[in-house]
Design a protein around this motif. Sequence first.
Motif, PDB file in Angstrom:
ATOM      1  N   ALA A  38       0.511   3.033   6.598  1.00 23.51           N
ATOM      2  CA  ALA A  38       0.490   2.866   4.944  1.00 23.51           C
ATOM      3  C   ALA A  38       0.845   4.092   4.330  1.00 23.51           C
ATOM      4  O   ALA A  38       0.684   4.953   4.694  1.00 23.51           O
ATOM      5  CB  ALA A  38      -0.804   2.185   4.671  1.00 23.51           C
ATOM      6  N   THR A  39       1.446   3.853   3.013  1.00 30.72           N
ATOM      7  CA  THR A  39       1.812   4.852   2.107  1.00 30.72           C
ATOM      8  C   THR A  39       0.977   4.663   1.027  1.00 30.72           C
ATOM      9  O   THR A  39       0.126   3.901   0.575  1.00 30.72           O
ATOM     10  CB  THR A  39       3.103   4.811   1.554  1.00 30.72           C
ATOM     11  N   ARG A  40       0.319   5.954   0.244  1.00 32.32           N
ATOM     12  CA  ARG A  40      -0.225   6.273  -0.833  1.00 32.32           C
ATOM     13  C   ARG A  40       0.227   5.371  -2.033  1.00 32.32           C
ATOM     14  O   ARG A  40       1.556   5.718  -2.012  1.00 32.32           O
ATOM     15  CB  ARG A  40      -0.929   7.656  -1.018  1.00 32.32           C
ATOM     16  N   THR A  41      -0.580   4.876  -2.738  1.00 33.98           N
ATOM     17  CA  THR A  41       0.085   4.182  -3.929  1.00 33.98           C
ATOM     18  C   THR A  41      -0.409   5.029  -5.310  1.00 33.98           C
ATOM     19  O   THR A  41      -1.546   6.054  -4.995  1.00 33.98           O
ATOM     20  CB  THR A  41      -0.505   2.627  -4.255  1.00 33.98           C
ATOM     21  N   ALA A  42      -0.045   4.687  -6.286  1.00 38.00           N
ATOM     22  CA  ALA A  42      -0.243   5.544  -7.587  1.00 38.00           C
ATOM     23  C   ALA A  42      -1.732   5.508  -8.001  1.00 38.00           C
ATOM     24  O   ALA A  42      -2.433   6.479  -8.300  1.00 38.00           O
ATOM     25  CB  ALA A  42       0.505   5.342  -8.562  1.00 38.00           C
ATOM     26  N   GLY A  43      -2.248   4.201  -7.560  1.00 37.04           N
ATOM     27  CA  GLY A  43      -3.732   3.897  -7.902  1.00 37.04           C
ATOM     28  C   GLY A  43      -4.640   4.660  -6.841  1.00 37.04           C
ATOM     29  O   GLY A  43      -5.767   4.377  -7.018  1.00 37.04           O
ATOM     30  N   GLY A  44      -4.203   5.212  -5.784  1.00 42.40           N
ATOM     31  CA  GLY A  44      -4.998   5.724  -4.868  1.00 42.40           C
ATOM     32  C   GLY A  44      -5.440   5.019  -3.454  1.00 42.40           C
ATOM     33  O   GLY A  44      -6.216   5.734  -2.700  1.00 42.40           O
ATOM     34  N   GLY A  45      -4.815   3.849  -3.570  1.00 44.25           N
ATOM     35  CA  GLY A  45      -5.079   3.035  -2.269  1.00 44.25           C
ATOM     36  C   GLY A  45      -3.838   3.040  -1.368  1.00 44.25           C
ATOM     37  O   GLY A  45      -3.018   3.836  -1.566  1.00 44.25           O
ATOM     38  N   ASN A  46      -3.929   2.508  -0.265  1.00 49.74           N
ATOM     39  CA  ASN A  46      -2.875   2.554   0.978  1.00 49.74           C
ATOM     40  C   ASN A  46      -2.386   1.192   0.933  1.00 49.74           C
ATOM     41  O   ASN A  46      -3.063  -0.008   0.563  1.00 49.74           O
ATOM     42  CB  ASN A  46      -3.628   2.924   2.195  1.00 49.74           C
ATOM     43  N   THR A  47      -0.941   1.237   1.112  1.00 47.83           N
ATOM     44  CA  THR A  47      -0.287  -0.268   1.107  1.00 47.83           C
ATOM     45  C   THR A  47       0.799   0.043   2.323  1.00 47.83           C
ATOM     46  O   THR A  47       1.221   0.953   2.302  1.00 47.83           O
ATOM     47  CB  THR A  47       0.396  -0.723  -0.093  1.00 47.83           C
ATOM     48  N   CYS A  48       1.001  -1.135   2.782  1.00 46.36           N
ATOM     49  CA  CYS A  48       2.176  -1.418   3.831  1.00 46.36           C
ATOM     50  C   CYS A  48       2.852  -2.487   3.669  1.00 46.36           C
ATOM     51  O   CYS A  48       2.077  -3.823   3.967  1.00 46.36           O
ATOM     52  CB  CYS A  48       1.439  -1.085   5.239  1.00 46.36           C
ATOM     53  N   LEU A  49       4.050  -2.649   3.579  1.00 43.65           N
ATOM     54  CA  LEU A  49       4.736  -3.934   3.704  1.00 43.65           C
ATOM     55  C   LEU A  49       5.806  -3.887   4.635  1.00 43.65           C
ATOM     56  O   LEU A  49       6.304  -3.182   5.140  1.00 43.65           O
ATOM     57  CB  LEU A  49       5.583  -3.982   2.087  1.00 43.65           C
ATOM     58  N   GLY A  50       5.860  -5.157   5.300  1.00 43.32           N
ATOM     59  CA  GLY A  50       6.713  -5.145   6.440  1.00 43.32           C
ATOM     60  C   GLY A  50       6.170  -5.426   7.894  1.00 43.32           C
ATOM     61  O   GLY A  50       4.744  -5.469   7.973  1.00 43.32           O
ATOM     62  N   ALA A  51       6.854  -5.826   8.841  1.00 41.39           N
ATOM     63  CA  ALA A  51       6.269  -6.107  10.052  1.00 41.39           C
ATOM     64  C   ALA A  51       5.899  -4.835  10.920  1.00 41.39           C
ATOM     65  O   ALA A  51       5.084  -5.049  11.815  1.00 41.39           O
ATOM     66  CB  ALA A  51       7.311  -6.768  11.073  1.00 41.39           C
ATOM     67  N   HIS A  52       6.363  -3.582  10.480  1.00 39.37           N
ATOM     68  CA  HIS A  52       5.989  -2.423  11.202  1.00 39.37           C
ATOM     69  C   HIS A  52       4.592  -2.165  10.939  1.00 39.37           C
ATOM     70  O   HIS A  52       3.904  -1.288  12.040  1.00 39.37           O
ATOM     71  CB  HIS A  52       6.805  -1.146  10.667  1.00 39.37           C
ATOM     72  N   CYS A  53       3.922  -2.914  10.122  1.00 38.41           N
ATOM     73  CA  CYS A  53       2.343  -2.386   9.798  1.00 38.41           C
ATOM     74  C   CYS A  53       1.450  -2.667  10.834  1.00 38.41           C
ATOM     75  O   CYS A  53       0.339  -1.822  11.261  1.00 38.41           O
ATOM     76  CB  CYS A  53       1.928  -3.158   8.512  1.00 38.41           C
ATOM     77  N   TYR A  54       1.887  -3.754  11.589  1.00 36.28           N
ATOM     78  CA  TYR A  54       0.859  -4.336  12.738  1.00 36.28           C
ATOM     79  C   TYR A  54       1.601  -4.422  13.956  1.00 36.28           C
ATOM     80  O   TYR A  54       0.917  -4.952  15.028  1.00 36.28           O
ATOM     81  CB  TYR A  54       0.326  -5.575  12.385  1.00 36.28           C
ATOM     82  N   ARG A  55       2.910  -3.937  14.092  1.00 36.63           N
ATOM     83  CA  ARG A  55       3.419  -3.930  15.464  1.00 36.63           C
ATOM     84  C   ARG A  55       2.823  -3.504  16.483  1.00 36.63           C
ATOM     85  O   ARG A  55       2.637  -3.932  17.733  1.00 36.63           O
ATOM     86  CB  ARG A  55       4.746  -3.495  15.365  1.00 36.63           C
TER      87      ARG A  55
END
Length: 142
Positions: free
Chosen positions: A78-95
Amino acid sequence: MAVGYVIMAIAMPGSLYVGSIVVGICYGVRIAVSVPTASELFGLKYYGLIYNILILNLPLGSFLFSGLLAGFLYDSQATRTAGGGNTCLGAHCYRLVFVVMAIACIIGFGLDVLLAFRTKTIYSKIYSSRRSKKTSSVSNGQ
C-alpha cells in the motif's frame, strides 16, 4: 485448494469468484472429512479432544494468514494517502498472499500423502484382522 489460490493470484476477470468457490468447497470438504478421520485414526475414546485439535487449525490459520500475514503484506504494497492511511488498488495487493497460501496448501498436500503412505501398513493390518474375525465367526456359527 492450492488451485483456487493460484486462480485468485492470476487475477483474471472473474477469477476471484471462481477461486473463492474452489477454496470454499475445499474447506467444506475438509470439515466434513475431519469427523470420520478423527474417529477412524484415533478411535472414540478421546474423540472430542482429538476432533477439536484437528479443527484447531481453522481459527489458528485464519489468524496467522488472514490477520497477520495478509495485513503485513497489504501494508507493504500500500501507499500512504494524504489522510495518513494506507491504500492499495489492484490485483497486486494480495497476489503474494495467495501465492503463500497456495504454497502452504501444497506443503499440506505433501504431508497428507506422506501420512497416507505411513499409515498404509496400519490399515492393512486393521482390515486383515477384521476379515479374520468375520471368517472365524462365520465358521464357528456353522
